[in-house]
Scaffold this active site. Structure first.
Site, PDB file in Angstrom:
ATOM      1  N   CYS A 167      60.402  55.256  93.066  1.00 52.06           N
ATOM      2  CA  CYS A 167      60.255  54.946  94.494  1.00 52.06           C
ATOM      3  C   CYS A 167      60.129  53.461  94.808  1.00 52.06           C
ATOM      4  O   CYS A 167      60.966  52.898  95.513  1.00 52.06           O
ATOM      5  CB  CYS A 167      59.042  55.692  95.056  1.00 52.06           C
ATOM      6  SG  CYS A 167      59.245  57.488  95.089  1.00 52.06           S
TER       7      CYS A 167
ATOM      8  N   GLY B  56      56.834  50.327  88.661  1.00 51.40           N
ATOM      9  CA  GLY B  56      58.159  50.839  88.336  1.00 51.40           C
ATOM     10  C   GLY B  56      58.301  52.212  88.952  1.00 51.40           C
ATOM     11  O   GLY B  56      57.687  52.511  89.967  1.00 51.40           O
TER      12      GLY B  56
ATOM     13  N   PHE C  36      55.586  62.129 100.390  1.00 53.37           N
ATOM     14  CA  PHE C  36      54.621  61.133  99.907  1.00 53.37           C
ATOM     15  C   PHE C  36      53.964  61.655  98.636  1.00 53.37           C
ATOM     16  O   PHE C  36      52.742  61.752  98.530  1.00 53.37           O
ATOM     17  CB  PHE C  36      53.577  60.843 100.984  1.00 53.37           C
ATOM     18  CG  PHE C  36      54.142  60.316 102.271  1.00 53.37           C
ATOM     19  CD1 PHE C  36      54.480  58.977 102.402  1.00 53.37           C
ATOM     20  CD2 PHE C  36      54.360  61.160 103.344  1.00 53.37           C
ATOM     21  CE1 PHE C  36      55.014  58.479 103.588  1.00 53.37           C
ATOM     22  CE2 PHE C  36      54.891  60.691 104.530  1.00 53.37           C
ATOM     23  CZ  PHE C  36      55.219  59.346 104.653  1.00 53.37           C
TER      24      PHE C  36
ATOM     25  N   VAL D 225      61.738  65.800  93.976  1.00 51.82           N
ATOM     26  CA  VAL D 225      61.226  66.126  95.311  1.00 51.82           C
ATOM     27  C   VAL D 225      61.597  67.547  95.708  1.00 51.82           C
ATOM     28  O   VAL D 225      60.767  68.309  96.203  1.00 51.82           O
ATOM     29  CB  VAL D 225      61.758  65.117  96.346  1.00 51.82           C
ATOM     30  CG1 VAL D 225      61.393  65.554  97.771  1.00 51.82           C
ATOM     31  CG2 VAL D 225      61.204  63.732  96.068  1.00 51.82           C
TER      32      VAL D 225
ATOM     33  N   THR E  47      68.704  59.222  96.375  1.00 52.25           N
ATOM     34  CA  THR E  47      69.188  58.066  97.139  1.00 52.25           C
ATOM     35  C   THR E  47      68.931  56.805  96.311  1.00 52.25           C
ATOM     36  O   THR E  47      68.127  55.954  96.695  1.00 52.25           O
ATOM     37  CB  THR E  47      68.489  57.951  98.506  1.00 52.25           C
ATOM     38  OG1 THR E  47      67.061  57.934  98.313  1.00 52.25           O
ATOM     39  CG2 THR E  47      68.863  59.105  99.401  1.00 52.25           C
TER      40      THR E  47
ATOM     41  N   GLY F 299      47.989  45.239  86.193  1.00 52.72           N
ATOM     42  CA  GLY F 299      48.797  45.762  85.102  1.00 52.72           C
ATOM     43  C   GLY F 299      50.094  44.997  84.947  1.00 52.72           C
ATOM     44  O   GLY F 299      50.238  43.881  85.458  1.00 52.72           O
TER      45      GLY F 299
END
Length: 437
Positions: free
Chosen positions: A263, A260, A152, A11, A86, A256
């Site tokens: 996030c 994973g 996002f 990020v 985090t 599917g």
């Protein structure tokens, strides 16, 4: 504007590079000296399409720099973004905020004037309050505003998502901080990207609610796929049929092996823990987490059944080629990838696994040391009893199926991403199975 980005991971690096491309003066900070040295040498710590070029151009223009010296980077900054990890806390599933609070304390000791501190990391409701408390206690009398500004970004499409966002969420009711954030995002505002100003706690919750909803859509269509198999329906047609309803939409309705990545797994779990702390359980999200966890191992059993082991017959000694290891295409991220559980279930059954992935193999080797890594899909399939498509990388979408089948001991294909029409695979000689059709 002068922007300091604390954390040069996924990020932080993408955000910092994009902000510098807007014309801002950006310094990215990280404690990892090896990472900073690599970035200064033009080597990216992650795979993200276009990121290396974006970083290089802005470094050359003098708008983007990297350092381990947080104090020097913070001095004189207009906005300081916290973009540290985090992860789920070991033992209880809460978001581990130790990196956020450690960064906050270091920022407090380095601040030399009025500043806006922005939490870009995904954090539970109320984290901004604690960040503000720490800064107020340690930073002296400087005017400081704490803002929530969740990201996002989709891995594999992060630069486009940052520059052409659906929305920009900014959590603050401080007029000065609002103006600073308008200035930071002015290039996007001019492009008419909607900016939503909310309360800080609302902003923090928006991120978790969004990810939980998307995870729910994925899990919903996966369960519908199982029902389709049982009743003889086609999940791709069902998905298209419901996705054309504008109230539902077509995105995140592709069946599917489960979600994973960095996030959805940790954010759904953190939302559950927050709801539990406030005694307002979110039962739908509880079910989503449980269904997704069990689905990944179920996909391993699906492969075993395709090998003829579904009735208890031993498949020990057989070989399976796994194509795609990362949790999605266009990333090297292996966190909570479905391949981890699928491969483990195959190994537990005594199956030899050969694998290929365009970007994820180096990381996968540290997580799955007991499998063989191959140069391409055809090498992985050499002598195999089945080939399994786990991640829908583009290079797997146009395989020479006849050539692939010819290299195998037994041409069985388990297509966990519904990449190929059954008729194409069967025409090439495969015994074919897929998801929900």
């Amino acid at each position: 504007m002068r922007i300091t980005m604390i954390g040069s991971g996924y990020v932080g690096l993408v955000s910092g590079a994009c902000f510098s491309d807007f014309g801002h003066d950006v310094i990215c900070v990280d404690k990892d000296e090896t990472k900073i040295a690599a970035l200064e040498a033009g080597k990216m710590p992650i795979f993200e399409p276009g990121l290396d070029t974006l970083v290089a151009s802005n470094v050359a223009a003098g708008r983007l720099r990297f350092t381990t010296d947080l104090k020097a980077a913070v001095a004189g900054a207009d906005a300081i973004f916290i973009a540290v990890g985090t992860p789920s806390r070991r033992g209880d599933g809460h978001a581990d905020l130790s990196y956020v609070f450690a960064a906050t304390r270091e920022i407090a000791e380095a601040i030399d004037g009025p500043v806006v501190v922005v939490t870009k990391s995904t954090v539970p409701v109320g984290t901004g309050d604690k960040v503000e408390e720490i800064l107020t206690e340690l930073a002296g009398d400087f005017p400081i505003a704490v803002v929530s500004n969740p990201e996002f970004l989709r891995e594999g499409a992060a630069i486009g998502d940052f520059k052409r966002p659906d929305r920009i969420v900014i959590g603050t009711e401080d007029p000065r901080a609002q103006q600073v954030m308008r200035d930071v995002y002015r290039p996007l505002y001019l492009n008419e990207s909607p900016i939503l100003f909310t309360g800080r706690r609302t902003s923090e919750l928006i991120k978790y609610a969004a990810n939980a909803f998307l995870a729910t859509k994925i899990t919903f269509i996966n369960e519908i796929a199982d029902l389709c198999e049982a009743v003889g329906a086609n999940v791709k047609d069902v998905s298209r049929g419901i996705g054309l309803d504008n109230r539902i939409g077509s995105k995140f309705l592709h069946a599917g092996p489960g979600y994973g990545g960095s996030c959805f797994p940790k954010d759904t779990l953190a939302l559950l823990k927050t709801a539990e702390d406030y005694e307002t359980p979110v039962r739908i999200v509880e079910a989503v987490v449980q269904v997704n966890d069990t689905r990944k191992r179920a996909m391993g059993r699906k492969v075993i059944a395709a090998l003829g082991g579904g009735d208890g017959t031993s498949v020990r000694g057989k070989t399976v080629a796994v194509l795609g290891l990362t949790f999605k295409p266009n990333t090297d991220d292996m966190r909570d990838a479905p391949s981890l559980a699928i491969v483990q279930s195959l190994l537990d059954a005594g199956i030899t696994v050969r694998a290929h992935d365009p970007e994820g193999m180096e990381i996968a080797k540290t997580m799955m040391p007991d499998i063989t890594y191959c140069a391409d899909a055809y090498a992985a399939a050499q002598g195999a009893d089945a080939v399994v498509i786990v991640t829908e990388w583009n290079i797997y979408r146009a395989l020479d199926l006849k050539r692939l089948a010819a290299t195998m001991a037994a041409p069985v294909m388990v297509d966990l991403r519904n990449v190929y029409p059954p008729s194409d695979a069967e025409r090439a000689g495969f015994a074919y199975s897929s998801i929900g059709r």
